[in-house]
Design an enzyme around this catalytic site. Structure first.
Site, mmCIF file in Angstrom:
data_model
loop_
_atom_site.group_PDB
_atom_site.id
_atom_site.type_symbol
_atom_site.label_atom_id
_atom_site.label_comp_id
_atom_site.label_asym_id
_atom_site.label_seq_id
_atom_site.Cartn_x
_atom_site.Cartn_y
_atom_site.Cartn_z
ATOM 1 N N ARG A 146 -35.589 26.334 -3.955
ATOM 2 C CA ARG A 146 -35.403 25.558 -2.717
ATOM 3 C C ARG A 146 -34.833 26.397 -1.579
ATOM 4 N NH1 ARG A 146 -34.760 22.437 -6.953
ATOM 5 N NH2 ARG A 146 -32.555 22.930 -7.102
ATOM 6 N N GLU A 184 -23.561 27.976 -17.772
ATOM 7 C CA GLU A 184 -22.662 27.268 -18.674
ATOM 8 C C GLU A 184 -23.141 27.444 -20.125
ATOM 9 O OE1 GLU A 184 -22.165 23.300 -17.378
ATOM 10 O OE2 GLU A 184 -20.526 22.891 -18.772
HETATM 11 P P1 AMP Z 1 -24.976 27.769 -9.210
HETATM 12 O O1 AMP Z 1 -25.467 29.112 -9.659
HETATM 13 O O2 AMP Z 1 -24.220 27.034 -10.286
HETATM 14 O O3 AMP Z 1 -24.214 27.840 -7.907
HETATM 15 O O4 AMP Z 1 -26.253 26.866 -8.977
HETATM 16 C C1 AMP Z 1 -26.976 27.010 -7.821
HETATM 17 C C2 AMP Z 1 -28.444 26.806 -8.052
HETATM 18 O O5 AMP Z 1 -28.718 25.696 -8.916
HETATM 19 C C3 AMP Z 1 -29.109 26.493 -6.740
HETATM 20 O O6 AMP Z 1 -30.314 27.242 -6.675
HETATM 21 C C4 AMP Z 1 -29.361 25.007 -6.747
HETATM 22 O O7 AMP Z 1 -30.643 24.731 -6.288
HETATM 23 C C5 AMP Z 1 -29.217 24.580 -8.201
HETATM 24 N N1 AMP Z 1 -28.258 23.484 -8.408
HETATM 25 C C6 AMP Z 1 -27.095 23.558 -9.092
HETATM 26 N N2 AMP Z 1 -26.477 22.382 -9.138
HETATM 27 C C7 AMP Z 1 -27.258 21.518 -8.455
HETATM 28 C C8 AMP Z 1 -27.159 20.122 -8.138
HETATM 29 N N3 AMP Z 1 -26.132 19.363 -8.539
HETATM 30 N N4 AMP Z 1 -28.140 19.569 -7.402
HETATM 31 C C9 AMP Z 1 -29.192 20.318 -6.979
HETATM 32 N N5 AMP Z 1 -29.345 21.628 -7.260
HETATM 33 C C10 AMP Z 1 -28.397 22.218 -7.984
#
Ligand code: AMP
Length: 182
Positions: free
Chosen positions: A70, A107
């Site tokens: 996205r 995780e």
């Molecule tokens: P992180 O590495 O945990 O910061 O996760 C970020 C990536 O996961 C991004 O590319 C987001 O598109 C996706 N992502 C993580 N959590 C969500 C959520 N609650 N809703 C939508 N996309 C998420």
């Protein structure tokens, strides 16, 4: 040549009604932030893009890097709005040319991101973009990739910062977000 701008559809706008919470997607316990209502509304989309662009114009940014998938939707209009190019960071095995990889922990398990080794150089000033900042692992790895190819990362930008997860603490570059959930 003057740098192109995207006109604000509306001077101030609450974008939170355009974010749909989808419980238990893609797996139980996750509340997925669905940005498709925002993408489907011209005023909301142009306002969000312009907020990010406005905060980053005049900083000499030459490349806007978007993270699959996205981040690919938000980064190109921001790049056009500030007069920069667009560079994709993709999941492993998707880029056709010579790429370098950076792994990170999830995780449960691991993941990785890749960038074409010649897509950013030490001449580039870079803004990094993704849709949602959650734990910060994805953006942390993406920033490392850009630095490994020599790019100067001057900021990161997101539509949504899930600030209660503390992801911003993992990113040693300024974090800009259109919406912040505390
Ligand atoms: P992180 O590495 O945990 O910061 O996760 C970020 C990536 O996961 C991004 O590319 C987001 O598109 C996706 N992502 C993580 N959590 C969500 C959520 N609650 N809703 C939508 N996309 C998420």
């Amino acid at each position: 040549m003057d740098k192109p701008t995207i006109a604000l559809a509306c001077p101030t706008m609450d974008l939170t009604p355009f974010i749909r919470d989808v419980p238990d997607f893609p797996k139980p316990g996750i509340i997925f932030k669905d940005i498709t209502p925002l993408l489907g509304n011209h005023q909301a989309l142009s306002y969000a893009v312009e907020l990010i662009a406005k905060a980053h114009r005049g900083k000499g940014i030459t490349k806007v890097v978007g993270i699959e998938s996205r981040g690919f939707i938000i980064a190109p209009p921001v790049a056009l709005a500030i007069g920069a190019g667009f560079v994709p960071i993709r999941k492993p095995g998707k880029l056709p040319w010579k790429a370098i990889r950076e792994g990170y922990n999830l995780e449960y398990g691991n993941d990785a991101v890749e960038i074409h080794e010649d897509s950013v150089t030490d001449q580039d000033v870079v803004l990094m973009i993704d849709d949602v900042l959650a734990t910060g692992g994805t953006m942390e790895a993406a920033v490392k990739l850009v630095r490994r190819v020599g790019g100067k990362v001057i900021g990161t930008a997101f539509l949504i910062d899930l600030a209660f997860l503390g992801g911003g603490t993992r990113i040693d570059s300024p974090v800009f977000s259109v919406m912040r959930y505390t």
